[in-house]
Design an enzyme around this catalytic site. Sequence first.
Site, PDB file in Angstrom:
ATOM      1  N   CYS A   1       0.920  -1.114   0.012  1.00  0.00           N
ATOM      2  CA  CYS A   1      -0.053   0.046   0.072  1.00  0.00           C
ATOM      3  C   CYS A   1       1.012   1.062  -0.051  1.00  0.00           C
ATOM      4  CB  CYS A   1      -0.843   0.046   1.166  1.00  0.00           C
ATOM      5  SG  CYS A   1      -0.016   0.448   2.637  1.00  0.00           S
TER       6      CYS A   1
ATOM      7  N   ARG B   1       4.229  -4.189   3.536  1.00  0.00           N
ATOM      8  CA  ARG B   1       3.016  -4.658   4.346  1.00  0.00           C
ATOM      9  C   ARG B   1       2.881  -6.168   4.142  1.00  0.00           C
ATOM     10  NH1 ARG B   1      -1.300  -0.337   5.785  1.00  0.00           N
ATOM     11  NH2 ARG B   1      -1.558  -1.514   7.418  1.00  0.00           N
TER      12      ARG B   1
END
Length: 418
Positions: free
Chosen positions: A116, A121
């Site tokens: 993102c 992540r």
Amino acid sequence: MKSYIIEGGNKLNGEINISGSKNAALPIMAASILNKGITKLYNVPDIHDTKIMLEILQILGCKIKKNSDKIIIDSKGIKQFEIPEQLMREMRSSVIFAGSILGIHKRVKLSYPGGCDIGARPIDLHLKAFKKLGVKIDEESGYINCECEKIVGNDITLDFPSVGATENTILASVLAEGVTIIQNAAMEPEIVDLQNFLNKMGAKVSGAGSKTVVIQGVKKLKDVSYNIMPDRIETGTFLCMTAATGGTVKLNSVVPEHLIPIISKLEECGNELIVEKNSITIKSSRKIKATDIKTMPYPGFPTDMQSIFATMLTIAKGTSIVIENIFENRYKYIPELNRMGAKVTIEGRTAVIKGVKKLNPAIVKCTDLRGGAALVLAGLVAKGKTEINNIEYILRGYEKLDVKLRNLGANIIIKEGE
Ligand code: EPZ
């Protein structure tokens, strides 16, 4: 594409109520399927991310009733075990469904959550924990298939106190056979809220808020009603906006204990804060002193407040140093800020902020949720008209931000895009 138009320069004065916590509501909404019954949730923030969660719950087979901040989830008819790829891409935190779907179906299919705006992540810690619980994991062409005969409790040590991995491991263990012990668990208050919710359903979870969480598996869970905790990051956001614009604001329905590092840093910068049981009042000195911040896992200074606090420091007297230790790419808002006259340079995880006398209005664009909130703070400070584009990022995590700011005297409107 929607935009905020802000006529900056007004002080913020008055009082508002803080909404329910986005980061508590999301895991609790995922957990609601574990009782295959009725869950009533109150104080759920009406934001884009909770809307996505409701969409996923319906796709999984739940019936939803919603009015204002009350949501009723009937998960008796749940049958799907796949998290829809499109929604996974749209909201990476939908990975939080993996643990609860595993808990009831002993299988789950999900696509790799896209990275993102604030970093890659990955979910390696989530998958490593699932494997320790006896789950077989196959990855093929971007999909992850998790399957097991039964989930067996185990001792799990997280390499990093990941919030999502801690939450997913708890959710997968609640209906397991035996006991799961999570070492090096994240200690965020949202995990305590999840524990309180699950225990109200009849689960046996203890230790949330400490480094060691213990989950004693149970056979069945019951219907539940629950009130989501207040949003500590929204609270911190309004505190910094008031500090930067120079007024006096009282924030109601807050939990001050969740904001200790932010309160002490704001006092260090010269503000007066009056802390009561469920409210915080800030009296801005408007002459902000420079300070240094380092983001850390809870109870350290929260990474979600980094951009907002750093933007307040752009008009401090002196030079401030910010170190972002949690995400590798959480400074994307800085170039937009420098276009407004801020003087911030980035060296890897460190941002050096040279205080300036004022910020100038400009046309800027959001890069992520908290970076967007930081640009709103800058727009409130800069005298003149600032236009902030791509505010869909902000609408994911802040409920009625423009309404609340207008109630405090800000001149801000939403412009619908073409
Ligand atoms: C939660 O994200 C929050 N989101 C984030 O808030 C918050 O910034 C973050 O925790 C840290 O506090 C929700 O609760 C929905 P992590 P999460 O797993 O769970 C790495 C906001 O603005 N990591 O604690 O994704 C990861 O890359 C959002 O409201 C792995 O390497 O955060 C990151 O660098 C943004 N492998 C660090 O750990 C994994 O398997 C912290 O991530 C998992 C994480």
